[in-house]
Scaffold this motif. Structure first.
Motif, PDB file in Angstrom:
ATOM      1  N   PRO A  23       0.816  -1.224   0.000  1.00 56.27           N
ATOM      2  CA  PRO A  23       0.000   0.000   0.000  1.00 56.27           C
ATOM      3  C   PRO A  23       0.849   1.273   0.000  1.00 56.27           C
ATOM      4  N   MET A  24       1.961   1.255   0.724  1.00 52.06           N
ATOM      5  CA  MET A  24       2.814   2.436   0.767  1.00 52.06           C
ATOM      6  C   MET A  24       3.474   2.699  -0.586  1.00 52.06           C
ATOM      7  N   ALA A  25       3.796   1.634  -1.315  1.00 53.53           N
ATOM      8  CA  ALA A  25       4.382   1.813  -2.644  1.00 53.53           C
ATOM      9  C   ALA A  25       3.391   2.477  -3.590  1.00 53.53           C
ATOM     10  N   PHE A  26       2.129   2.011  -3.553  1.00 52.77           N
ATOM     11  CA  PHE A  26       1.107   2.618  -4.414  1.00 52.77           C
ATOM     12  C   PHE A  26       0.774   4.029  -3.956  1.00 52.77           C
ATOM     13  N   GLY A  27       0.801   4.244  -2.639  1.00 52.59           N
ATOM     14  CA  GLY A  27       0.602   5.597  -2.137  1.00 52.59           C
ATOM     15  C   GLY A  27       1.711   6.529  -2.581  1.00 52.59           C
ATOM     16  N   ARG A  28       2.922   6.022  -2.567  1.00 49.09           N
ATOM     17  CA  ARG A  28       4.089   6.805  -3.012  1.00 49.09           C
ATOM     18  C   ARG A  28       3.969   7.176  -4.485  1.00 49.09           C
ATOM     19  N   LEU A  29       3.361   6.311  -5.291  1.00 47.12           N
ATOM     20  CA  LEU A  29       3.221   6.567  -6.720  1.00 47.12           C
ATOM     21  C   LEU A  29       1.995   7.408  -7.052  1.00 47.12           C
ATOM     22  N   SER A  30       1.086   7.534  -6.089  1.00 48.46           N
ATOM     23  CA  SER A  30      -0.159   8.246  -6.352  1.00 48.46           C
ATOM     24  C   SER A  30       0.088   9.738  -6.581  1.00 48.46           C
ATOM     25  N   LYS A  31      -0.740  10.313  -7.451  1.00 46.34           N
ATOM     26  CA  LYS A  31      -0.671  11.751  -7.694  1.00 46.34           C
ATOM     27  C   LYS A  31      -1.515  12.527  -6.695  1.00 46.34           C
ATOM     28  N   ARG A  32      -2.267  11.821  -5.878  1.00 47.20           N
ATOM     29  CA  ARG A  32      -3.077  12.465  -4.848  1.00 47.20           C
ATOM     30  C   ARG A  32      -2.217  12.707  -3.614  1.00 47.20           C
ATOM     31  N   ARG A  33      -2.133  13.945  -3.197  1.00 49.21           N
ATOM     32  CA  ARG A  33      -1.221  14.318  -2.116  1.00 49.21           C
ATOM     33  C   ARG A  33      -1.612  13.684  -0.778  1.00 49.21           C
ATOM     34  N   PHE A  34      -2.912  13.475  -0.559  1.00 47.57           N
ATOM     35  CA  PHE A  34      -3.316  12.883   0.714  1.00 47.57           C
ATOM     36  C   PHE A  34      -2.901  11.412   0.818  1.00 47.57           C
ATOM     37  N   LEU A  35      -2.513  10.801  -0.322  1.00 43.65           N
ATOM     38  CA  LEU A  35      -1.971   9.449  -0.314  1.00 43.65           C
ATOM     39  C   LEU A  35      -0.448   9.445  -0.384  1.00 43.65           C
ATOM     40  N   SER A  36       0.101  10.322  -1.200  1.00 45.49           N
ATOM     41  CA  SER A  36       1.555  10.310  -1.409  1.00 45.49           C
ATOM     42  C   SER A  36       2.329  10.899  -0.228  1.00 45.49           C
ATOM     43  N   LEU A  37       1.807  11.965   0.394  1.00 49.21           N
ATOM     44  CA  LEU A  37       2.540  12.603   1.490  1.00 49.21           C
ATOM     45  C   LEU A  37       2.713  11.699   2.709  1.00 49.21           C
ATOM     46  N   PRO A  38       1.654  11.024   3.196  1.00 51.09           N
ATOM     47  CA  PRO A  38       1.868  10.101   4.318  1.00 51.09           C
ATOM     48  C   PRO A  38       2.835   8.975   3.973  1.00 51.09           C
ATOM     49  N   SER A  39       2.772   8.481   2.744  1.00 51.25           N
ATOM     50  CA  SER A  39       3.678   7.408   2.333  1.00 51.25           C
ATOM     51  C   SER A  39       5.123   7.893   2.318  1.00 51.25           C
ATOM     52  N   LYS A  40       5.341   9.077   1.764  1.00 50.81           N
ATOM     53  CA  LYS A  40       6.690   9.635   1.743  1.00 50.81           C
ATOM     54  C   LYS A  40       7.200   9.905   3.157  1.00 50.81           C
ATOM     55  N   GLY A  41       6.316  10.403   4.018  1.00 50.29           N
ATOM     56  CA  GLY A  41       6.713  10.674   5.398  1.00 50.29           C
ATOM     57  C   GLY A  41       7.082   9.405   6.141  1.00 50.29           C
ATOM     58  N   TYR A  42       6.273   8.373   5.977  1.00 55.91           N
ATOM     59  CA  TYR A  42       6.550   7.085   6.630  1.00 55.91           C
ATOM     60  C   TYR A  42       7.886   6.523   6.169  1.00 55.91           C
ATOM     61  N   ILE A  43       8.112   6.509   4.861  1.00 53.12           N
ATOM     62  CA  ILE A  43       9.350   5.951   4.314  1.00 53.12           C
ATOM     63  C   ILE A  43      10.557   6.748   4.793  1.00 53.12           C
ATOM     64  N   ALA A  44      10.445   8.075   4.779  1.00 57.35           N
ATOM     65  CA  ALA A  44      11.562   8.912   5.230  1.00 57.35           C
ATOM     66  C   ALA A  44      11.861   8.697   6.709  1.00 57.35           C
ATOM     67  N   LEU A  45      10.805   8.594   7.524  1.00 52.25           N
ATOM     68  CA  LEU A  45      10.991   8.401   8.960  1.00 52.25           C
ATOM     69  C   LEU A  45      11.646   7.060   9.273  1.00 52.25           C
ATOM     70  N   ILE A  46      11.153   5.988   8.660  1.00 52.81           N
ATOM     71  CA  ILE A  46      11.670   4.653   8.956  1.00 52.81           C
ATOM     72  C   ILE A  46      13.088   4.474   8.417  1.00 52.81           C
ATOM     73  N   ARG A  47      13.328   4.956   7.207  1.00 55.56           N
ATOM     74  CA  ARG A  47      14.664   4.794   6.622  1.00 55.56           C
ATOM     75  C   ARG A  47      15.687   5.714   7.273  1.00 55.56           C
ATOM     76  N   GLY A  48      15.208   6.758   7.938  1.00 50.38           N
ATOM     77  CA  GLY A  48      16.120   7.717   8.554  1.00 50.38           C
ATOM     78  C   GLY A  48      16.435   7.449  10.012  1.00 50.38           C
ATOM     79  N   THR A  49      15.823   6.425  10.592  1.00 52.10           N
ATOM     80  CA  THR A  49      16.076   6.087  11.992  1.00 52.10           C
ATOM     81  C   THR A  49      16.476   4.623  12.097  1.00 52.10           C
ATOM     82  N   PRO A  50      17.314   4.264  13.073  1.00 52.56           N
ATOM     83  CA  PRO A  50      17.783   2.875  13.182  1.00 52.56           C
ATOM     84  C   PRO A  50      16.698   1.929  13.683  1.00 52.56           C
ATOM     85  N   LEU A  51      16.799   0.685  13.276  1.00 54.90           N
ATOM     86  CA  LEU A  51      15.841  -0.335  13.678  1.00 54.90           C
ATOM     87  C   LEU A  51      15.812  -0.514  15.191  1.00 54.90           C
ATOM     88  N   LEU A  52      16.964  -0.427  15.836  1.00 56.43           N
ATOM     89  CA  LEU A  52      17.002  -0.607  17.293  1.00 56.43           C
ATOM     90  C   LEU A  52      16.159   0.446  17.996  1.00 56.43           C
TER      91      LEU A  52
END
Length: 216
Positions: free
Chosen positions: A37-66
């Protein structure tokens, strides 16, 4: 290192290996349920779908798993009672979801746009073209990096030891504290990890061959 005594301790690692496999499987399944779902949200042209997906991906990839594991284990306990195992699986799943989303997004975007146009010209809707033409090809391209991510998830499961999940690393440390054979116990854990990653690699390779044959 006293390798003559190693075999006597191998049976103690079998439940830990099963726990490691269980955490990894749960983490991968949760990651897939989040990632698509996040991949499709990331590809969506609708901002209410793409922005949360981009935020989630940036947050998770930018912080360590621990850190994410500690947030889930110590933070969510105030809202809902979670045992160490589901806490570790959830943290691993949320972590994997971000990387799986980017893998799927990249695979979909790698498909030539002309194929979507050709499918639409045949009367397919956008969803039909995605499900029948684009996604099958994207999954085939995404399988190798997904396999790598699954192997990373298997190794990342070792961090569950920090929240008292008795997987391979915690078991080796606990045994070493009683028999003072740290290197031997770590060697046994390493062999189990090699076996599990080898089996996972074989499974992914089998799926690649099977999907390639099906496509042909």
């Amino acid at each position: 290192m006293d390798f003559s005594k190693i075999l006597t301790f191998v049976p103690y690692f079998l439940p830990a290996a099963w726990m490691t496999l269980k955490i990894t499987t749960m983490g991968i399944l949760i990651g897939l349920m989040i990632g698509f779902p996040m991949a499709f949200g990331r590809l969506s042209k609708r901002r209410f779908l793409s922005l949360p997906s981009k935020g989630y991906i940036a947050l998770i990839r930018g912080t360590p798993l621990l850190l994410q594991l500690f947030v889930v284990y110590y933070g969510l306990v105030r809202l809902v009672a979670l045992d160490p195992l589901p806490s570790a699986a959830l943290a691993l799943g949320v972590h994997n979801g971000a990387y799986i989303a980017e893998i799927i997004r990249g695979a979909i975007q790698s498909i030539n746009r002309g194929q979507m146009e050709a499918a639409r010209s045949l009367g397919m809707t956008h969803m039909q073209a995605m499900s029948r033409v684009i996604i099958p090809q994207a999954l085939l391209r995404a399988l190798p990096p997904l396999g790598n991510q699954f192997i990373i998830a298997l190794k990342d499961s070792s961090l569950a030891s920090t929240v008292t999940v008795r997987e391979l690393v915690l078991t080796s440390r606990q045994l070493a504290s009683s028999n003072f054979m740290m290197m031997e116990m770590l060697a046994i854990a390493a062999v189990f990890y090699l076996i599990l990653t080898g089996l996972l690699t074989l499974l992914v390779n089998h799926l690649e061959v099977k999907m390639s044959v099906s496509r042909a």
